[in-house]
Design a protein around this motif. Structure first.
Motif, PDB file in Angstrom:
ATOM      1  N   ASP A 105       4.304  -2.627  -4.211  1.00 18.69           N
ATOM      2  CA  ASP A 105       5.554  -2.977  -3.139  1.00 18.69           C
ATOM      3  C   ASP A 105       5.564  -2.512  -2.044  1.00 18.69           C
ATOM      4  OD1 ASP A 105       6.728  -4.444  -5.709  1.00 18.69           O
ATOM      5  OD2 ASP A 105       7.609  -2.388  -6.353  1.00 18.69           O
ATOM      6  N   GLY A 106       4.224  -2.356  -1.606  1.00 19.87           N
ATOM      7  CA  GLY A 106       4.165  -1.702  -0.175  1.00 19.87           C
ATOM      8  C   GLY A 106       3.641  -2.589   0.831  1.00 19.87           C
ATOM      9  N   GLU A 107       3.260  -2.422   1.953  1.00 20.30           N
ATOM     10  CA  GLU A 107       2.999  -3.115   3.042  1.00 20.30           C
ATOM     11  C   GLU A 107       1.721  -2.509   3.799  1.00 20.30           C
ATOM     12  OE1 GLU A 107       6.693  -5.797   4.535  1.00 20.30           O
ATOM     13  OE2 GLU A 107       6.389  -3.814   5.496  1.00 20.30           O
ATOM     14  N   ILE A 108       0.833  -3.231   4.167  1.00 19.21           N
ATOM     15  CA  ILE A 108      -0.291  -2.767   5.148  1.00 19.21           C
ATOM     16  C   ILE A 108      -0.284  -3.469   6.316  1.00 19.21           C
ATOM     17  CG2 ILE A 108      -2.077  -4.401   4.146  1.00 19.21           C
ATOM     18  CD1 ILE A 108      -4.009  -1.990   4.405  1.00 19.21           C
ATOM     19  N   THR A 116       1.303  -7.800   9.231  1.00 21.43           N
ATOM     20  CA  THR A 116       1.636  -6.993   8.249  1.00 21.43           C
ATOM     21  C   THR A 116       1.382  -7.800   6.935  1.00 21.43           C
ATOM     22  OG1 THR A 116       3.044  -5.585   9.541  1.00 21.43           O
ATOM     23  CG2 THR A 116       3.390  -5.577   7.364  1.00 21.43           C
ATOM     24  N   TYR A 117       0.965  -7.288   6.038  1.00 18.89           N
ATOM     25  CA  TYR A 117       0.690  -7.926   4.709  1.00 18.89           C
ATOM     26  C   TYR A 117       1.087  -7.161   3.448  1.00 18.89           C
ATOM     27  CZ  TYR A 117      -3.026  -9.909   7.638  1.00 18.89           C
ATOM     28  OH  TYR A 117      -3.629 -10.864   8.734  1.00 18.89           O
ATOM     29  N   SER A 118       1.476  -7.775   2.428  1.00 20.18           N
ATOM     30  CA  SER A 118       1.909  -7.088   1.174  1.00 20.18           C
ATOM     31  C   SER A 118       0.657  -6.423   0.831  1.00 20.18           C
ATOM     32  CB  SER A 118       2.462  -8.187   0.090  1.00 20.18           C
ATOM     33  OG  SER A 118       3.612  -8.694   0.711  1.00 20.18           O
ATOM     34  N   CYS A 119       0.841  -5.563  -0.107  1.00 21.06           N
ATOM     35  CA  CYS A 119      -0.574  -4.688  -0.440  1.00 21.06           C
ATOM     36  C   CYS A 119      -0.150  -4.129  -1.868  1.00 21.06           C
ATOM     37  CB  CYS A 119      -0.617  -3.816   0.709  1.00 21.06           C
ATOM     38  SG  CYS A 119      -2.167  -2.834   0.210  1.00 21.06           S
ATOM     39  N   GLN A 120      -1.192  -3.806  -2.430  1.00 20.84           N
ATOM     40  CA  GLN A 120      -1.224  -3.134  -3.749  1.00 20.84           C
ATOM     41  C   GLN A 120      -2.237  -2.285  -3.680  1.00 20.84           C
ATOM     42  OE1 GLN A 120      -1.811  -5.799  -7.225  1.00 20.84           O
ATOM     43  NE2 GLN A 120       0.213  -6.502  -7.028  1.00 20.84           N
ATOM     44  N   ILE A 121      -2.338  -0.775  -4.255  1.00 19.06           N
ATOM     45  CA  ILE A 121      -3.424  -0.086  -4.226  1.00 19.06           C
ATOM     46  C   ILE A 121      -3.729   0.390  -5.689  1.00 19.06           C
ATOM     47  CG2 ILE A 121      -4.052   2.299  -3.414  1.00 19.06           C
ATOM     48  CD1 ILE A 121      -2.226   1.787  -1.223  1.00 19.06           C
ATOM     49  N   MET A 129     -10.887   3.883  -3.476  1.00 14.76           N
ATOM     50  CA  MET A 129      -9.457   3.233  -3.827  1.00 14.76           C
ATOM     51  C   MET A 129      -9.731   1.901  -3.397  1.00 14.76           C
ATOM     52  SD  MET A 129      -6.089   4.482  -1.926  1.00 14.76           S
ATOM     53  CE  MET A 129      -6.662   4.451  -0.383  1.00 14.76           C
ATOM     54  N   LYS A 130      -9.238   0.843  -4.230  1.00  6.55           N
ATOM     55  CA  LYS A 130      -9.217  -0.482  -3.733  1.00  6.55           C
ATOM     56  C   LYS A 130      -7.764  -0.567  -3.228  1.00  6.55           C
ATOM     57  CE  LYS A 130      -9.135  -4.812  -6.381  1.00  6.55           C
ATOM     58  NZ  LYS A 130      -9.108  -5.558  -7.845  1.00  6.55           N
ATOM     59  N   VAL A 131      -7.969  -1.364  -2.194  1.00  4.78           N
ATOM     60  CA  VAL A 131      -6.835  -1.592  -1.148  1.00  4.78           C
ATOM     61  C   VAL A 131      -6.591  -3.371  -1.241  1.00  4.78           C
ATOM     62  CG1 VAL A 131      -5.797  -1.423   0.882  1.00  4.78           C
ATOM     63  CG2 VAL A 131      -6.936   0.431   0.000  1.00  4.78           C
ATOM     64  N   ARG A 132      -5.772  -4.008  -1.701  1.00  7.61           N
ATOM     65  CA  ARG A 132      -5.815  -5.550  -1.680  1.00  7.61           C
ATOM     66  C   ARG A 132      -4.614  -5.805  -0.909  1.00  7.61           C
ATOM     67  NH1 ARG A 132      -8.292  -9.976  -2.094  1.00  7.61           N
ATOM     68  NH2 ARG A 132      -7.010 -11.775  -3.162  1.00  7.61           N
ATOM     69  N   GLY A 133      -4.445  -6.211   0.314  1.00  7.98           N
ATOM     70  CA  GLY A 133      -3.775  -6.956   1.331  1.00  7.98           C
ATOM     71  C   GLY A 133      -3.723  -8.385   1.127  1.00  7.98           C
ATOM     72  N   TYR A 134      -2.496  -9.045   1.183  1.00  5.26           N
ATOM     73  CA  TYR A 134      -2.317 -10.241   0.669  1.00  5.26           C
ATOM     74  C   TYR A 134      -0.882 -11.017   1.253  1.00  5.26           C
ATOM     75  CZ  TYR A 134       0.860  -8.674  -3.121  1.00  5.26           C
ATOM     76  OH  TYR A 134       1.635  -7.827  -3.665  1.00  5.26           O
ATOM     77  N   ILE A 135      -0.998 -12.257   1.483  1.00  2.56           N
ATOM     78  CA  ILE A 135       0.363 -13.052   1.763  1.00  2.56           C
ATOM     79  C   ILE A 135       0.745 -13.638   0.691  1.00  2.56           C
ATOM     80  CG2 ILE A 135       1.020 -15.013   3.343  1.00  2.56           C
ATOM     81  CD1 ILE A 135      -1.296 -14.220   5.236  1.00  2.56           C
ATOM     82  N   GLY A 136       2.049 -13.672   0.196  1.00  8.06           N
ATOM     83  CA  GLY A 136       2.454 -14.301  -0.840  1.00  8.06           C
ATOM     84  C   GLY A 136       2.042 -13.896  -2.395  1.00  8.06           C
ATOM     85  N   PHE A 137       0.980 -14.083  -2.687  1.00  7.25           N
ATOM     86  CA  PHE A 137       0.389 -13.929  -3.898  1.00  7.25           C
ATOM     87  C   PHE A 137      -0.968 -13.247  -3.900  1.00  7.25           C
ATOM     88  CE2 PHE A 137       2.321 -18.108  -4.450  1.00  7.25           C
ATOM     89  CZ  PHE A 137       3.298 -17.947  -5.364  1.00  7.25           C
TER      90      PHE A 137
END
Length: 150
Positions: A105-108, A116-121, A129-137
């Motif tokens: 529920d964070g942003e990068i 700016t993208y939605s992000c999961q860590i 650390m795996k950092v996944r930035g994405y748009i939408g899904f």
């Protein structure tokens, strides 16, 4: 003899799983200094504030022309385009999901593009650390692996 060998294999299979692979995190394991990959890498300090996690740039390999301070010139907010990139908060508002062992529920923010993208860590181990930035899904995006410095 076959039963003893089978028991040995069973016991050995349990030792293959390290404490890291079975660990349930508390959330604060992500706090620290992490180095981004690539030739143009940087260091991000992740910290906690009001039960959410944030990260700011504290060092960049890339330097400005003629020793000038790099600014956030691609920021869509014109008021922020002259701020130094070092010190800029690029990770915002992550909440730890203990059931999934990830921060979500964070942003990068990417200062190179100004996007700016939605992000999961998630942690692969205590130093990766795996950092996944994405748009939408989360299927549509980019993943980087950051290494712990401190």
């Amino acid at each position: 003899m076959k039963k003893i060998f089978a028991l040995f294999l069973l016991a050995l299979s349990f030792t293959v799983f390290s404490a890291d692979s079975l660990a349930q995190y508390s959330g604060d394991e992500v706090i620290g200094i992490w180095e981004t990959p690539g030739d143009d890498n940087g260091r991000i300090e992740i910290f906690k504030s009001a039960n959410k996690y944030y990260g700011k740039i504290i060092w960049l390999k890339r330097k400005g022309e003629n020793g000038e301070v790099l600014t956030d010139k691609n920021n869509p907010n014109k008021a922020l385009q002259n701020r130094p990139i070092i010190g800029a908060e690029i990770l915002k508002g992550f909440v730890f999901n203990k059931d999934e062992d990830r921060w979500e529920d964070g942003e990068i923010y990417d200062p190179k593009s100004g996007n700016t993208y939605s992000c999961q860590i998630s942690l692969q181990d205590k130093n990766t650390m795996k950092v996944r930035g994405y748009i939408g899904f989360s299927l549509i995006g980019r993943t980087e692996y950051w290494k712990r410095v401190k």
